[in-house]
Design a protein around this motif. Structure first.
Motif, PDB file in Angstrom:
ATOM      1  N   PRO A 120     -16.552  27.793 -15.723  1.00  0.00           N
ATOM      2  CA  PRO A 120     -17.134  28.739 -14.542  1.00  0.00           C
ATOM      3  C   PRO A 120     -18.610  29.518 -15.430  1.00  0.00           C
ATOM      4  CG  PRO A 120     -14.746  29.075 -14.389  1.00  0.00           C
ATOM      5  CD  PRO A 120     -15.156  28.513 -16.350  1.00  0.00           C
ATOM      6  N   PRO A 122     -21.523  31.848 -16.248  1.00  0.00           N
ATOM      7  CA  PRO A 122     -21.298  33.548 -15.920  1.00  0.00           C
ATOM      8  C   PRO A 122     -22.227  33.859 -14.755  1.00  0.00           C
ATOM      9  CG  PRO A 122     -22.783  32.970 -17.875  1.00  0.00           C
ATOM     10  CD  PRO A 122     -22.045  31.810 -17.876  1.00  0.00           C
ATOM     11  N   GLU A 123     -22.132  34.800 -13.710  1.00  0.00           N
ATOM     12  CA  GLU A 123     -22.881  35.458 -13.245  1.00  0.00           C
ATOM     13  C   GLU A 123     -24.576  35.988 -13.794  1.00  0.00           C
ATOM     14  OE1 GLU A 123     -23.408  36.329  -9.390  1.00  0.00           O
ATOM     15  OE2 GLU A 123     -21.797  35.083  -9.736  1.00  0.00           O
ATOM     16  N   LEU A 124     -25.389  35.251 -12.834  1.00  0.00           N
ATOM     17  CA  LEU A 124     -26.361  35.655 -12.865  1.00  0.00           C
ATOM     18  C   LEU A 124     -26.860  37.314 -12.836  1.00  0.00           C
ATOM     19  CD1 LEU A 124     -28.599  32.770 -13.068  1.00  0.00           C
ATOM     20  CD2 LEU A 124     -27.784  33.524 -15.621  1.00  0.00           C
ATOM     21  N   THR A 125     -27.519  37.605 -12.909  1.00  0.00           N
ATOM     22  CA  THR A 125     -28.013  39.422 -12.859  1.00  0.00           C
ATOM     23  C   THR A 125     -28.761  38.703 -12.171  1.00  0.00           C
ATOM     24  OG1 THR A 125     -29.531  39.864 -15.087  1.00  0.00           O
ATOM     25  CG2 THR A 125     -27.392  40.867 -15.540  1.00  0.00           C
ATOM     26  N   THR A 126     -29.231  39.759 -11.188  1.00  0.00           N
ATOM     27  CA  THR A 126     -31.160  39.808 -10.276  1.00  0.00           C
ATOM     28  C   THR A 126     -31.720  39.656 -10.528  1.00  0.00           C
ATOM     29  OG1 THR A 126     -29.865  41.197  -8.890  1.00  0.00           O
ATOM     30  CG2 THR A 126     -32.229  40.778  -7.791  1.00  0.00           C
ATOM     31  N   LYS A 129     -31.831  35.821 -12.205  1.00  0.00           N
ATOM     32  CA  LYS A 129     -32.187  35.350 -11.334  1.00  0.00           C
ATOM     33  C   LYS A 129     -33.993  34.862 -10.591  1.00  0.00           C
ATOM     34  CE  LYS A 129     -27.683  35.589  -8.719  1.00  0.00           C
ATOM     35  NZ  LYS A 129     -26.442  35.779  -7.853  1.00  0.00           N
TER      36      LYS A 129
END
Length: 245
Positions: A120, A122-126, A129
């Motif tokens: 999965p 990794p979640e990107l920061t604002t 993005k």
């Protein structure tokens, strides 16, 4: 897949196959050409990758590939000989496909490999993005200035569609009258020098063609190519900001 391979990839695969079988030709010049012709016929219909088929040959030498069950339900190990035979190549391919389908260890291993290779993201920061988005806008602006076109029509269309939910009939008529959904392109898979100029028809997704024309028409109408890079970015960012608010 082998059947979608380029000429260079096919030549490499052919060399590996000849090296694997190491056939003994009585008339090397003629028999070598015949062997290459058989390999090409096989390649043009084979949905395996080159690495998969070479793996299949290795499995066959290890006695792990079996023939299709006969009327009594019995099978035998696939036997390989030092010759290039299109029927034998097809037999190996079919046995490998059965092996993939029936071998539970393969299924389990495939799932584990897929999970390992595609973890999965990794979640990107604002901020991350936005950085990616701005780079995309900049790259597309440079391409628009240099070549008069963009590649990310789908992304720009997604930004525009919420603000343009109604399309004029005249625009739809223009699309239907001018859209080219088929085009001829050189068939790079041909290995015959006499067929080097052969063409094949490439079909285009009509929805993608609509998006491309819609975005192109919008850019022209708004004269976005006449402005600066900062103005271009600011224009598209306003849609992003509206979408996120």
């Amino acid at each position: 897949m082998l059947k979608l391979s380029s000429n260079e990839e096919i030549n490499v695969f052919t060399a590996k196959l000849l090296n694997f079988f190491n056939p003994k030709f009585e008339d090397p010049e003629i028999e070598s050409e015949l062997a290459r012709a058989d390999i090409l016929k096989f390649v043009m219909r084979c949905e395996l990758t080159a690495d998969e088929f070479l793996l299949a040959l290795t499995l066959a030498t290890e006695g792990k590939l079996r023939t299709e069950p006969n009327s009594d339900g019995n099978t035998e190990n696939i036997k390989l000989f030092r010759e290039i035979d299109i029927l034998k190549l097809g037999e190996v391919k079919a046995a490998y496909l059965r092996f993939k389908r029936d071998d539970e260890q393969y299924k389990k291993g495939k799932a584990e490999i897929k999970a390992f290779l595609n973890p999965p993201p990794p979640e990107l920061t604002t901020e991350e993005k936005k950085e990616i988005r701005i780079k995309f806008f900049k790259d597309e602006f440079i391409r628009l200035k240099e070549k008069g076109e963009i590649l990310g029509s789908t992304q720009f269309y997604d930004l525009l569609r919420n603000e343009h939910k109604i399309v004029k009939i005249a625009f739809v008529e223009k699309f239907l009258q001018t859209a080219k959904l088929e085009e001829l392109t050189a068939d790079k898979r041909s290995t015959d020098v006499h067929l080097a100029s052969s063409k094949r028809i490439i079909k285009k997704d009509p929805f993608l063609a609509f998006k491309e024309l819609f975005v192109k028409s919008y850019i022209t109408k708004m004269k976005l190519s006449d402005g600066t890079e900062d103005q271009w970015i600011e224009h598209w960012e306003q849609f992003r900001n509206t979408e996120e608010s």
